[in-house]
Design a protein around this motif. Sequence first.
Motif, short mmCIF file in Angstrom:
data_model
loop_
_atom_site.label_atom_id
_atom_site.label_comp_id
_atom_site.label_asym_id
_atom_site.label_seq_id
_atom_site.Cartn_x
_atom_site.Cartn_y
_atom_site.Cartn_z
N GLN A 86 11.13 12.65 6.35
CA GLN A 86 10.73 11.26 6.28
C GLN A 86 11.93 10.33 6.52
O GLN A 86 11.80 9.31 7.20
CB GLN A 86 10.09 10.94 4.93
N ALA A 87 13.08 10.67 5.98
CA ALA A 87 14.28 9.86 6.19
C ALA A 87 14.69 9.88 7.66
O ALA A 87 15.06 8.84 8.22
CB ALA A 87 15.43 10.37 5.32
N PRO A 118 18.56 23.23 2.88
CA PRO A 118 18.13 22.33 3.95
C PRO A 118 16.74 21.77 3.65
O PRO A 118 15.88 22.47 3.14
CB PRO A 118 18.09 23.23 5.19
N ARG A 119 16.56 20.49 3.95
CA ARG A 119 15.26 19.86 3.73
C ARG A 119 14.50 19.72 5.04
O ARG A 119 13.28 19.68 5.05
CB ARG A 119 15.44 18.51 3.07
N ALA A 120 15.25 19.63 6.15
CA ALA A 120 14.61 19.46 7.46
C ALA A 120 15.41 20.21 8.51
O ALA A 120 16.60 20.47 8.36
CB ALA A 120 14.52 17.98 7.83
N ALA A 121 14.72 20.56 9.58
CA ALA A 121 15.35 21.18 10.74
C ALA A 121 15.00 20.32 11.95
O ALA A 121 13.84 19.95 12.14
CB ALA A 121 14.84 22.60 10.94
N VAL A 122 16.01 19.98 12.73
CA VAL A 122 15.81 19.14 13.92
C VAL A 122 16.12 20.00 15.14
O VAL A 122 17.24 20.46 15.32
CB VAL A 122 16.73 17.90 13.88
N VAL A 175 15.74 15.09 20.98
CA VAL A 175 15.00 15.61 19.83
C VAL A 175 13.61 16.05 20.28
O VAL A 175 12.84 15.27 20.81
CB VAL A 175 14.89 14.56 18.70
N VAL A 176 13.33 17.34 20.07
CA VAL A 176 12.03 17.90 20.43
C VAL A 176 11.07 17.78 19.26
O VAL A 176 9.92 17.36 19.41
CB VAL A 176 12.17 19.38 20.86
N CYS A 177 11.52 18.17 18.06
CA CYS A 177 10.67 18.08 16.88
C CYS A 177 11.53 18.15 15.62
O CYS A 177 12.69 18.55 15.66
CB CYS A 177 9.61 19.16 16.87
N VAL A 178 10.90 17.78 14.52
CA VAL A 178 11.52 17.86 13.19
C VAL A 178 10.61 18.70 12.32
O VAL A 178 9.41 18.44 12.22
CB VAL A 178 11.71 16.46 12.58
N PHE A 179 11.17 19.74 11.71
CA PHE A 179 10.42 20.63 10.82
C PHE A 179 10.74 20.29 9.38
O PHE A 179 11.89 20.07 9.04
CB PHE A 179 10.84 22.10 11.02
N ASP A 180 9.74 20.33 8.52
CA ASP A 180 9.94 20.28 7.08
C ASP A 180 10.24 21.71 6.64
O ASP A 180 9.41 22.60 6.83
CB ASP A 180 8.69 19.74 6.40
N MET A 181 11.39 21.95 6.09
CA MET A 181 11.79 23.32 5.75
C MET A 181 10.97 23.91 4.61
O MET A 181 10.97 25.12 4.43
CB MET A 181 13.28 23.38 5.41
N GLU A 209 12.65 5.50 13.84
CA GLU A 209 11.69 4.44 14.11
C GLU A 209 12.23 3.04 13.85
O GLU A 209 11.91 2.12 14.58
CB GLU A 209 10.43 4.63 13.25
N LYS A 210 13.03 2.87 12.83
CA LYS A 210 13.45 1.54 12.42
C LYS A 210 14.83 1.16 12.89
O LYS A 210 15.40 0.17 12.43
CB LYS A 210 13.36 1.41 10.90
N GLY A 211 15.40 1.95 13.77
CA GLY A 211 16.71 1.56 14.30
C GLY A 211 17.88 1.92 13.43
O GLY A 211 18.94 1.35 13.58
N TYR A 212 17.70 2.84 12.46
CA TYR A 212 18.83 3.28 11.67
C TYR A 212 19.64 4.32 12.43
O TYR A 212 20.58 4.88 11.90
CB TYR A 212 18.38 3.87 10.33
N ALA A 213 19.23 4.58 13.65
CA ALA A 213 20.00 5.49 14.49
C ALA A 213 21.29 4.77 14.87
O ALA A 213 21.38 3.55 14.87
CB ALA A 213 19.21 5.87 15.72
#
Length: 86
Positions: free
Chosen positions: A74-75, A52-56, A16-22, A81-85
């Motif tokens: 945010q999700a 779409p809400r986000a772009a990864v 993952v390079v970045c996450v965009f807010d669409m 961050e919290k290990g929901y991966a």
Amino acid sequence: MYLHLGQDYIVPLQTVVCVFDMDTATASRRTHKLLSRLEEEGRIIELYEDLPRAAVLCEDALGETLYLTGLSPQALQRRAEKGYAV
């Protein structure tokens, strides 16, 4: 560790390079050019039903791939961050 993007798609977190807010991503000329280039190259995967809400943006040995997801930035951040991966 892997990040679940929705609709049974997971990606290695280290790609993952970045996450965009669409909502704000297309305001930037550079971001718009990136989206256009990836669309022309067929490197966009749509993982949403309505909008779409986000772009990864992910990058690996095969190049860049952009995942458009219905999850909010945010999700995705909480999952990473919290290990929901996965």
